[in-house]
Design an enzyme around this catalytic site. Structure first.
Site, short mmCIF file in Angstrom:
data_model
loop_
_atom_site.label_atom_id
_atom_site.label_comp_id
_atom_site.label_asym_id
_atom_site.label_seq_id
_atom_site.Cartn_x
_atom_site.Cartn_y
_atom_site.Cartn_z
N ARG A 1 25.53 72.92 73.56
CA ARG A 1 25.23 72.29 74.86
C ARG A 1 25.89 73.03 76.04
NH1 ARG A 1 22.36 71.08 71.81
NH2 ARG A 1 21.93 69.08 70.83
N SER B 1 21.89 61.30 75.53
CA SER B 1 23.28 61.16 75.07
C SER B 1 24.24 61.38 76.23
CB SER B 1 23.57 62.18 73.98
OG SER B 1 22.79 61.88 72.84
N GLU C 1 28.15 64.93 78.20
CA GLU C 1 27.01 65.86 78.14
C GLU C 1 26.24 65.76 79.46
OE1 GLU C 1 24.75 65.89 74.42
OE2 GLU C 1 22.93 66.20 75.58
C1 LIG Z 1 15.58 59.84 76.40
C2 LIG Z 1 16.26 61.18 76.47
C3 LIG Z 1 16.47 61.90 75.31
C4 LIG Z 1 17.13 63.13 75.35
N1 LIG Z 1 17.31 63.83 74.19
C5 LIG Z 1 17.93 65.03 74.22
C6 LIG Z 1 18.08 65.80 73.02
O1 LIG Z 1 17.62 65.42 71.96
N2 LIG Z 1 18.74 66.97 73.11
C7 LIG Z 1 19.26 67.44 74.30
O2 LIG Z 1 19.85 68.53 74.31
N3 LIG Z 1 19.12 66.74 75.45
C8 LIG Z 1 18.47 65.56 75.44
N4 LIG Z 1 18.32 64.84 76.60
C9 LIG Z 1 18.98 65.31 77.83
C10 LIG Z 1 18.13 66.22 78.73
O3 LIG Z 1 16.78 65.92 78.66
C11 LIG Z 1 18.32 67.69 78.47
O4 LIG Z 1 19.66 68.03 78.53
C12 LIG Z 1 17.51 68.57 79.46
O5 LIG Z 1 17.61 69.87 79.02
C13 LIG Z 1 17.94 68.51 80.92
O6 LIG Z 1 16.94 69.20 81.67
P1 LIG Z 1 16.55 68.77 83.14
O7 LIG Z 1 15.54 69.73 83.63
O8 LIG Z 1 16.17 67.34 83.18
O9 LIG Z 1 17.92 69.02 83.88
P2 LIG Z 1 18.61 68.08 84.99
O10 LIG Z 1 18.97 66.78 84.38
O11 LIG Z 1 17.81 68.07 86.23
O12 LIG Z 1 19.92 68.93 85.26
C14 LIG Z 1 20.93 69.08 84.27
C15 LIG Z 1 21.91 70.16 84.75
O13 LIG Z 1 21.23 71.43 84.77
C16 LIG Z 1 21.23 72.00 86.08
N5 LIG Z 1 19.94 72.67 86.24
C17 LIG Z 1 18.69 72.12 86.14
N6 LIG Z 1 17.74 73.06 86.31
C18 LIG Z 1 18.39 74.23 86.52
C19 LIG Z 1 17.98 75.58 86.79
N7 LIG Z 1 16.70 75.92 86.87
N8 LIG Z 1 18.94 76.54 86.95
C20 LIG Z 1 20.26 76.21 86.88
N9 LIG Z 1 20.72 74.96 86.65
C21 LIG Z 1 19.80 73.98 86.47
C22 LIG Z 1 21.46 70.83 87.03
O14 LIG Z 1 22.08 71.26 88.23
C23 LIG Z 1 22.39 69.95 86.18
O15 LIG Z 1 23.71 70.41 86.26
C24 LIG Z 1 17.62 63.63 76.59
C25 LIG Z 1 17.39 62.89 77.77
C26 LIG Z 1 16.71 61.69 77.71
C27 LIG Z 1 16.48 60.94 78.99
#
Ligand SMILES: Cc1cc2nc3c(=O)[nH]c(=O)nc-3n(C[C@H](O)[C@H](O)[C@H](O)COP(=O)(O)OP(=O)(O)OC[C@H]3O[C@@H](n4cnc5c(N)ncnc54)[C@H](O)[C@@H]3O)c2cc1C
Length: 318
Positions: free
Chosen positions: A168, A218, A312
């Site tokens: 992560r 998580s 996380e």
């Molecule tokens: C129901 C549910 C289930 C989930 N299951 C999992 C799972 O099984 N495994 C897992 O790993 N995660 C899981 N997640 C968490 C999440 O979806 C992931 O971590 C996902 O990768 C976050 O991506 P995001 O685009 O939504 O990032 P955001 O939530 O928008 O941002 C997360 C971080 O990344 C940064 N960021 C976003 N985009 C960029 C970019 N282009 N460049 C640089 N920094 C950036 C943001 O500034 C922030 O610090 C889950 C979430 C939910 C709601």
């Protein structure tokens, strides 16, 4: 880039709730949805001139936005074009992770099935946090990343090795100075029917084990076994014998459950009964409620088990 042109596109006091998986949080002081390199570079120059800090928003599925909102300029990464090239997926960082997975499945490409049912996440956010599940993660398929250096205002290409992926984490989450712009994923040729079956299996698993109320997945990282052994040997043995191990780490939800915190509520924020590592918004939660509940859990786990839980989820605006 014309300064006046980009300034016209930037919105002020813009509500971010629509992008926040928790459905809480205040507005961005300034906000821009970025679809082109030109807008990205222009917006960064604008922020530098105005002395505004830049915050990056992907799909908002792993963040907690402060109730008072975010000072500075929030860039919502929205370059979402994704193209299949042989066994590779060439993805804009703003591409939806699940859409990319289905596009790959349609082209008989395997490697993203583990992400089925993660709502709203973008490819860029998933690379930054090396998202993963079921013993797979982005690090297994990322070939190269094109990222924008926010201090030097230039684009750089990173190989998989340069990304320094670990559990992560990545170079981008450690440095926090790069905006991921494009990603090339090297997939494996597979059988379309088998890929679709695996997606269905994972969707079913998530639907049966994870809550439906708004959450950010998580809250805490799973715990390194060596670390647990060093701080609480008995607990590490109990974790192994109870089957609380997940991909070589101890499930944080198991500890939260063991501490009797399932169902614990602060305001509208509640530790999910379905999955103890999820905090859900039961309807009227504030970011403050969620933040307080996270800290209660961390304190309780530290006192009872001597274990330091690490988030996380990412805090924005705190
Ligand atoms: C129901 C549910 C289930 C989930 N299951 C999992 C799972 O099984 N495994 C897992 O790993 N995660 C899981 N997640 C968490 C999440 O979806 C992931 O971590 C996902 O990768 C976050 O991506 P995001 O685009 O939504 O990032 P955001 O939530 O928008 O941002 C997360 C971080 O990344 C940064 N960021 C976003 N985009 C960029 C970019 N282009 N460049 C640089 N920094 C950036 C943001 O500034 C922030 O610090 C889950 C979430 C939910 C709601």
């Amino acid at each position: 880039m014309d300064d006046i042109f980009i300034a016209e596109k930037i919105k002020q006091n813009f509500s971010l709730v629509q992008f926040a998986a928790y459905k809480v949080g205040g507005p961005a002081e300034f906000f821009l949805e970025v679809k082109t390199k030109e807008d990205l570079v222009g917006a960064c120059m604008w922020a530098k001139e105005k002395n505004k800090e830049i915050k990056i928003l992907g799909g908002g599925s792993n963040i907690l936005i402060c109730d008072q909102g975010i000072k500075g300029l929030v860039l919502k990464i929205a370059n979402s074009d994704t193209v299949v090239r042989g066994e590779r997926l060439d993805c804009g960082a703003g591409a939806n992770l699940n859409r990319a997975m289905y596009l790959a499945a349609g082209a008989e490409l395997s490697g993203l099935e583990w992400s089925a049912g993660i709502p709203g996440a973008t490819i860029g956010g998933a690379v930054r946090g090396n998202a993963g599940a079921f013993s797979m993660s982005m690090s297994d398929i990322v070939e190269t990343v094109e990222a924008f250096n926010l201090s030097k205002n230039n684009f750089n290409i990173f190989s998989n090795k340069d990304c320094r992926f670990s559990y992560r984490q990545s170079y981008f989450s450690d440095k926090n100075d790069y905006l991921i712009w494009r990603v090339i994923l090297k997939m494996r040729k597979g059988n379309k029917e088998k890929i679709e079956q695996e997606i269905e299996r994972i969707l079913f698993f998530r639907q049966s084990k994870q809550p439906r109320l708004p959450s950010a997945g998580s809250v805490f990282k799973n715990i390194d076994l060596e670390y647990l052994e060093s701080v609480n040997k008995n607990l590490s043995e109990e974790a192994i014998s109870s089957g609380a191990m997940k991909d070589g780490r101890v499930a944080a939800g198991w500890l939260v459950d063991l501490a009797g915190l399932k169902g614990k509520k602060i305001g509208g924020a509640k530790v999910s009964l379905e999955h103890a590592n999820f905090i859900v918004n039961t309807g009227n939660a504030t970011a403050e409620d969620i933040f307080k509940l996270i800290n209660i859990i961390k304190n309780e786990i530290k006192i009872r088990f001597k274990v330091e839980l690490k988030e996380e989820i990412q805090y924005i605006g705190f």
